[in-house]
Each structure stands twice: as structure tokens, then as C-alpha cells.
Design a protein around this motif. Sequence first.
Motif, PDB file in Angstrom:
ATOM      1  N   ALA A  45       0.822  -1.200   0.000  1.00  0.00           N
ATOM      2  CA  ALA A  45       0.000   0.000   0.000  1.00  0.00           C
ATOM      3  C   ALA A  45       0.862   1.258   0.000  1.00  0.00           C
ATOM      4  CB  ALA A  45      -0.922   0.000   1.215  1.00  0.00           C
ATOM      5  N   ARG A  46       1.957   1.219   0.728  1.00  0.00           N
ATOM      6  CA  ARG A  46       2.834   2.389   0.744  1.00  0.00           C
ATOM      7  C   ARG A  46       3.422   2.650  -0.630  1.00  0.00           C
ATOM      8  NH1 ARG A  46       7.307   4.053   5.262  1.00  0.00           N
ATOM      9  NH2 ARG A  46       7.957   5.995   4.259  1.00  0.00           N
ATOM     10  N   LEU A  52       0.812   7.062  -6.465  1.00  0.00           N
ATOM     11  CA  LEU A  52      -0.322   7.965  -6.579  1.00  0.00           C
ATOM     12  C   LEU A  52       0.065   9.396  -6.200  1.00  0.00           C
ATOM     13  CD1 LEU A  52      -3.181   5.772  -5.062  1.00  0.00           C
ATOM     14  CD2 LEU A  52      -2.949   6.475  -7.456  1.00  0.00           C
ATOM     15  N   ALA A  53       0.916   9.531  -5.188  1.00  0.00           N
ATOM     16  CA  ALA A  53       1.349  10.857  -4.752  1.00  0.00           C
ATOM     17  C   ALA A  53       2.144  11.567  -5.837  1.00  0.00           C
ATOM     18  CB  ALA A  53       2.181  10.734  -3.478  1.00  0.00           C
ATOM     19  N   LYS A  54       2.995  10.827  -6.533  1.00  0.00           N
ATOM     20  CA  LYS A  54       3.758  11.426  -7.633  1.00  0.00           C
ATOM     21  C   LYS A  54       2.841  11.799  -8.787  1.00  0.00           C
ATOM     22  CE  LYS A  54       8.042   8.946  -6.545  1.00  0.00           C
ATOM     23  NZ  LYS A  54       8.986   7.880  -6.987  1.00  0.00           N
ATOM     24  N   LEU A 245      -7.494   1.037  -6.553  1.00  0.00           N
ATOM     25  CA  LEU A 245      -6.720   2.239  -6.243  1.00  0.00           C
ATOM     26  C   LEU A 245      -7.416   3.496  -6.763  1.00  0.00           C
ATOM     27  CD1 LEU A 245      -3.099   0.942  -6.914  1.00  0.00           C
ATOM     28  CD2 LEU A 245      -4.172   1.382  -4.692  1.00  0.00           C
ATOM     29  N   SER A 246      -8.105   3.380  -7.898  1.00  0.00           N
ATOM     30  CA  SER A 246      -8.891   4.505  -8.403  1.00  0.00           C
ATOM     31  C   SER A 246     -10.025   4.839  -7.439  1.00  0.00           C
ATOM     32  CB  SER A 246      -9.452   4.157  -9.784  1.00  0.00           C
ATOM     33  OG  SER A 246     -10.322   5.170 -10.251  1.00  0.00           O
ATOM     34  N   HIS A 247     -10.677   3.810  -6.928  1.00  0.00           N
ATOM     35  CA  HIS A 247     -11.742   3.985  -5.928  1.00  0.00           C
ATOM     36  C   HIS A 247     -11.199   4.668  -4.674  1.00  0.00           C
ATOM     37  CE1 HIS A 247     -14.896   2.968  -3.079  1.00  0.00           C
ATOM     38  NE2 HIS A 247     -14.088   2.153  -2.422  1.00  0.00           N
ATOM     39  N   LEU A 248     -10.075   4.173  -4.176  1.00  0.00           N
ATOM     40  CA  LEU A 248      -9.481   4.727  -2.962  1.00  0.00           C
ATOM     41  C   LEU A 248      -9.009   6.159  -3.185  1.00  0.00           C
ATOM     42  CD1 LEU A 248      -8.621   4.164  -0.040  1.00  0.00           C
ATOM     43  CD2 LEU A 248      -6.473   3.248  -0.933  1.00  0.00           C
TER      44      LEU A 248
END
Length: 264
Positions: A45-46, A52-54, A245-248
Motif C-alpha cells: 500500500a505504501r 499515486l502521490a507522484k 486504487l482509483s476507488h481509494l
Amino acid sequence: MKNAILALGAAALLAAAPFTCAESQYKLLVLAIPNKYHYEYIPVARDSLERLAKLHAFEFTYANNTGVFDGDLRQYAAVVFLNTPGEELNPSQRARFEAYMRGGGNAVVVHRAAITPPSAVPNPAPNAWPWYERLVGRTFKIHPMLQTAAVDVVDRDFPAACGLPPRWIWSDEWYETTDPYKVAIRPVLNVDESSYDPTKIWPGQVATGMGKSHPVAWYHRYEGGRVFVTLLGHDVAMYKDPQYLSHLMGGIWWAATGKGQRTD
């Protein structure tokens, strides 16, 4: 020499450009503490959150203990409880988080983090936290064995539904919940109980399902902030899945910024 200096200057500007364009929009606090059933997901997850952060220009603090709640939470646009329930916080940390929410802070609650010791019972557990239970919006009751089911999008205009088909095939633990505090939530996803066996559970336990209204992701406002909850996310492989991941990410984005929800 002059040309060389100019060339070096241009190269420096080009090198700096991506950093300038990717300047952080907001910062998250992600609490991910290993427990008996959820620990393998933590590095996966990290890694996914870093990507995602980038991609989406935000930053986050990834914590595996609650000590971060002793600091200033106002720097965070949202606090993400990633498979880690609020009961892990000690009394002073709970008070700090409550003050953070009342001051306009926001929260994201993922899967195991939605399981809280029920407080609206005759003999509540010593570590029950009614305030957090109301923040989640529902109280965990039980779940059957992990099964594949069909999930229906019931709020297409909410960001956590972006990228998902109207009817989505997913495998998870389909948590059953109750609503002792009568919290008004806005469902985003609903699991179709006709697509799996709600009674398939371990010997000595009983699950009956919730009927046609069985939300597995929702949002609402609580105290002074926004709260997004998804009950999905049991298995480590899910934190590599693009649709999950799109949902989250959609839920995180809305919680942190209040943006992305179509209102027309």
C-alpha cells in the motif's frame, strides 16, 4: 564560455521544471499498523500511495504507530486510517483527533479501520469510542467468508466511483453493519447479496446479510469535516489493483479537498 554557462543555466531550469509542476497540493497522514489479519498490505500500500502521490501531486506521512497523533495534525488535509481502527489511539491522542475534526480536518476509513468496539450495547468494551463509531457512520456486526460478488455504483457523481463500471465484480469480506446512532450517510457502492452467499461463515458464527441496502462505501460530514469510508481492501493484492486504487484515490481526493463531486 558564455555559451556554456547559458547551456548550464537552461539545463538547470529544465531539471527544476518537473519539481515546480509537481508541487504538493496537500498532505495526508496515513496510519497503517500491522495486526493479526492485516500486515502484508503495508509495504504494498505504501508503494502504491507513493506512485499515486507522484501522479497526483500530494505528499503523505506513513506511520506505523500512533505517536504522530501527539504532534500537530493541522498540517494534514486528511487522516487516513488504513486497516487500522481508531481504538489504537490513547485518550490524549483521541482528544487531539477530535479537535482536529472539529477544526475542519477530514478522515478516510479503510476496511479494518471500520471495525470498532461497539459502544451502544449494555456492556461496552473499555476501549470503545462512541465518537469514532459515529465518525465511521456504521458499526461492524460480522462478515462471512471472503467471496466474489457484484458491486453496484449508487452514486456515479462521487469521485470514489470514477473509473468503476456501473456493476463491478469484486472479491472481499462483505462486512455487515448496524446503525445504532442513526447516522445519515451517502452510499457510493452497494453489494448485491444475491451475487454471493451472505450465510457462508465459520462454524459457531451466524451471518444473515443486510438485504437490498448493503452499502460498502459511503461518505458524510462529521463535526467540521468530511469522512469517506470504504469497507473494501482486505487482501494485499487489492493494493495493486488499478480499479481499487482509483476507488481509494477518489475518496482520498474528495476528503482532502472537497472537490471532484459533480453537482449538476
